[in-house]
Design an enzyme around this catalytic site. Structure first.
Site, short mmCIF file in Angstrom:
data_model
loop_
_atom_site.label_atom_id
_atom_site.label_comp_id
_atom_site.label_asym_id
_atom_site.label_seq_id
_atom_site.Cartn_x
_atom_site.Cartn_y
_atom_site.Cartn_z
N GLY A 1 2.43 4.69 -10.72
CA GLY A 1 2.75 3.43 -10.03
C GLY A 1 2.36 2.23 -10.87
N TYR B 1 -6.43 9.38 4.03
CA TYR B 1 -7.09 10.37 3.18
C TYR B 1 -6.10 11.13 2.31
CZ TYR B 1 -11.87 10.34 4.96
OH TYR B 1 -13.15 10.01 5.25
N ASP C 1 2.08 2.34 -3.83
CA ASP C 1 2.66 1.89 -5.10
C ASP C 1 3.50 0.62 -4.94
OD1 ASP C 1 1.62 3.65 -6.99
OD2 ASP C 1 2.98 5.24 -6.38
N GLU D 1 10.72 4.82 -9.38
CA GLU D 1 9.62 5.76 -9.64
C GLU D 1 9.77 6.97 -8.71
OE1 GLU D 1 5.68 4.25 -8.83
OE2 GLU D 1 4.84 6.25 -8.98
N ASP E 1 8.14 20.14 -8.68
CA ASP E 1 7.98 20.26 -7.21
C ASP E 1 9.35 20.51 -6.59
OD1 ASP E 1 5.40 19.42 -7.67
OD2 ASP E 1 5.70 17.39 -6.88
N THR F 1 -1.82 18.43 -26.08
CA THR F 1 -0.47 17.99 -25.69
C THR F 1 0.35 19.09 -25.02
OG1 THR F 1 0.49 18.59 -27.83
CG2 THR F 1 -0.39 16.36 -27.63
N GLN G 1 4.03 19.04 -23.11
CA GLN G 1 5.21 19.72 -23.67
C GLN G 1 5.91 20.55 -22.59
OE1 GLN G 1 4.32 22.03 -27.19
NE2 GLN G 1 2.70 20.63 -27.79
N CYS H 1 -8.66 -6.98 10.79
CA CYS H 1 -7.96 -6.21 11.83
C CYS H 1 -8.95 -5.49 12.74
CB CYS H 1 -6.93 -5.27 11.20
SG CYS H 1 -5.63 -4.86 12.37
N HIS I 1 -3.73 -8.80 7.96
CA HIS I 1 -4.22 -8.19 6.72
C HIS I 1 -3.88 -9.11 5.55
CE1 HIS I 1 -5.09 -4.06 8.21
NE2 HIS I 1 -4.21 -4.40 9.13
N GLU J 1 -4.96 -9.23 2.71
CA GLU J 1 -5.00 -8.55 1.41
C GLU J 1 -3.60 -8.22 0.87
OE1 GLU J 1 -6.09 -7.34 4.26
OE2 GLU J 1 -5.70 -5.19 4.51
#
Ligand code: GLN
Length: 535
Positions: free
Chosen positions: A19, A55, A72, A142, A149, A190, A194, A386, A511, A513
């Site tokens: 991110g 969490y 992100d 992204e 996965d 590395t 690879q 909050c 909030h 922030e």
């Protein structure tokens, strides 16, 4: 200019700071004078991040339009200095929901609806339409998780197809990998990188740029090896080593020629031939060269995973840099107070300020209330965010107003004094996903209060995420003891409260922030930190 797409994938393991890498690339492009937007793809089946425990994935970030999104998006907003929207976070849940709705509507009548092409088409369409609607020259995409996965496959396949459809000069693949250092030999290895690139190639994607995450700068040997085995030019293997502040990442990538690679490879028509990073560098300089250190307590219940409160930590850095101070954080786990592991009285000598963190549910509440009482009584500057404000109100009701067993109905539905109660708009709400009071809402400030002094405006907008509110029935009682309302919502409930008998004892339902930026810190956070300097 034809719109360009940059895909950022990750290998070896998650949590590598993809991110931050994506946000850093965005900043470099923006500082070349381009319009940039960024999309985060989260391959989980949740429709949005709002229903997940912090969490698991860290904080739930809130956008202006009330999106409960991946953290992100917060990195992108902070690095790019722009506002993004819920659409900028694409999940498997969102895509499938849409495809299945269309199937039910009959949009695909007669067809077998399949992952390829129907799901991949939906993904590509959404990426393109976000880019178009947001007027972007460059769209950063992204792809969360790690290559290999199962759940990420449809997104990687969509990205592969976009290269074919948009053309080589209009798409770029950046692969972020871990290059671990063996403690026994001190060697940078590395091989995992690879393998991860091999996995990417197996699904048809050859990366154009490798960003190697490591604890220290890549050695020339490691860089050569990576170039050879990943089939990426030596100059396009970039070293993203550990730094003190994430805000340094754009600088270290640019020092290795990032903008030149992007301009050449994507044939970008830039306004500035070199990134304009003066103000950014000044911000980093202020972060690093502080004049004073202050220690504050952060009281919460998800303190073992610091990402749960990421935007608050970043907001503190922005304001600290502006004031040329370093804010040292002391994490106080509320349940440890309850269990007697932490003595709240010790806080008084240890910290000069405290933040009561946001949260949900009953765990740790009594511990927080104990901390709040101590902080209020000892006059330590305290900021409640909050749930933090709501618990400041509960504590005041119990210990100053004498309302025994006062509580928020979130924790005690049968309290005799519901000083914090369910928002009216929440009555009858059953679905939990995306139904809180979310996003940017106006706050009307009361002239003559500290909140008004801080914002210097009668109406301000901050982002919200809550189901409960301060019960307006108790306002007169609180105000009679000096805990006054200094900001109201449109609906008429208290948004900001402050205690007149203290230097800084203020709580906000919003909030702040989420709107703090490195170059435009949140006024509330700045004033909170300023209040710590005057003792
Ligand atoms: N649990 C509280 C509410 O829903 C506070 C939420 C929060 O801190 N974001 O109102």
């Amino acid at each position: 200019m034809v719109r360009k797409y940059i895909f950022v994938t990750g290998g070896v393991l998650s949590g590598l700071g993809k991110g931050v890498t994506t946000a850093s690339i965005g900043l470099i492009l923006k500082s070349l004078g381009l319009n940039v937007t960024a999309i985060k793809i989260d391959p989980y089946v949740n429709v949005d991040a709002g229903t997940m425990n912090p969490y698991m994935h860290g904080e739930v970030y809130i956008t202006e339009d009330g999106g409960e999104v991946d953290l992100d998006i917060g990195h992108y907003e902070r690095f790019l200095g722009i506002n993004l929207y819920k659409r900028n976070n694409i999940t498997t849940g969102k895509i499938y929901l849409r495809v299945i709705e269309r199937e039910r509507r009959g949009d695909f009548l007669g067809q077998t609806v399949q992952i390829i092409p129907h799901v991949t088409d939906e993904i590509k369409e959404e990426i393109r339409s976000v880019g178009k609607d947001q007027g972007a020259d460059v769209v950063l995409v992204e792809i969360g998780g790690t290559v290999g996965d199962i759940e990420g496959l449809p997104f990687l396949e969509a990205a592969r197809q976009m290269r074919l459809e948009e053309g080589v000069n209009n798409t770029l693949f950046i692969h972020v990998v871990l290059v671990p250092k063996l403690t026994t030999t001190g060697e940078l290895k590395t091989k995992p990188a690879q393998h991860s690139v091999q996995e990417l190639r197996r699904i048809g994607i050859q990366p154009d740029v490798i960003v190697a995450r490591s604890s220290e700068p890549l050695t020339d040997e490691a860089r050569r090896k990576l170039a050879l085995f990943t089939n990426v030019p030596y100059n396009a293997v970039l070293s993203n080593y550990d730094v003190e502040y994430v805000y340094e990442v754009p600088i270290i990538l640019e020092n290795q020629g990032l903008s030149r690679i992007l301009i050449e490879r994507l044939d970008l028509k830039v306004v500035n031939s070199k990134p304009q990073l003066d103000t950014w560098l000044e911000f980093i300089n202020n972060l690093k060269h502080y004049e004073k250190e202050v220690k504050i307590a952060l009281v919460g219940k998800y303190t073992s995973l610091k990402d749960s409160y990421l935007s608050i930590i970043e907001a503190l850095k922005h304001s600290s840099a502006k004031l040329r101070v370093k804010t040292v954080l002391k994490w106080v786990e509320a349940t440890d107070i309850e269990r007697g592991i932490i003595d709240v009285n010790d806080l008084v000598n240890d910290v000069v300020g405290a933040i009561i963190l946001p949260g949900f549910g009953s765990r740790g509440v009594e511990g927080k209330l104990r901390a709040i009482k101590t902080l209020r009584e000892s006059g330590i500057p305290t900021l409640g965010i909050c749930f933090g404000l709501q618990l400041m109100v509960v504590e005041f009701a119990r210990n100053v107003l004498g309302l025994v067993n006062a509580h928020t109905t979130e924790v005690d539905p049968n309290t005799p004094h519901p000083v914090v109660d369910l928002l009216e708009s929440q009555e009858g709400v059953i679905y939990k996903g995306g139904t809180m009071r979310l996003g940017s809402r106006p706050i009307k400030l009361v002239v003559g209060t500290k909140a008004y002094e801080i914002y210097k405006s009668e109406v301000v907008y901050e982002r919200h995420r809550h189901r409960y509110q301060i019960n307006p029935k108790y306002i007169d009682l609180f105000e009679s003891e000096g805990f006054i309302v200094s900001g109201y919502s449109d609906e008429g409930f208290p948004e900001i409260m402050e205690y007149k008998n203290s230097r800084f004892y203020l709580g906000t339902q919003a909030h702040p922030e989420f709107k703090s930026r490195p170059l435009a810190p949140s006024p509330i956070f700045t004033e909170f930190i300023r209040s710590l300097l005057t003792q």
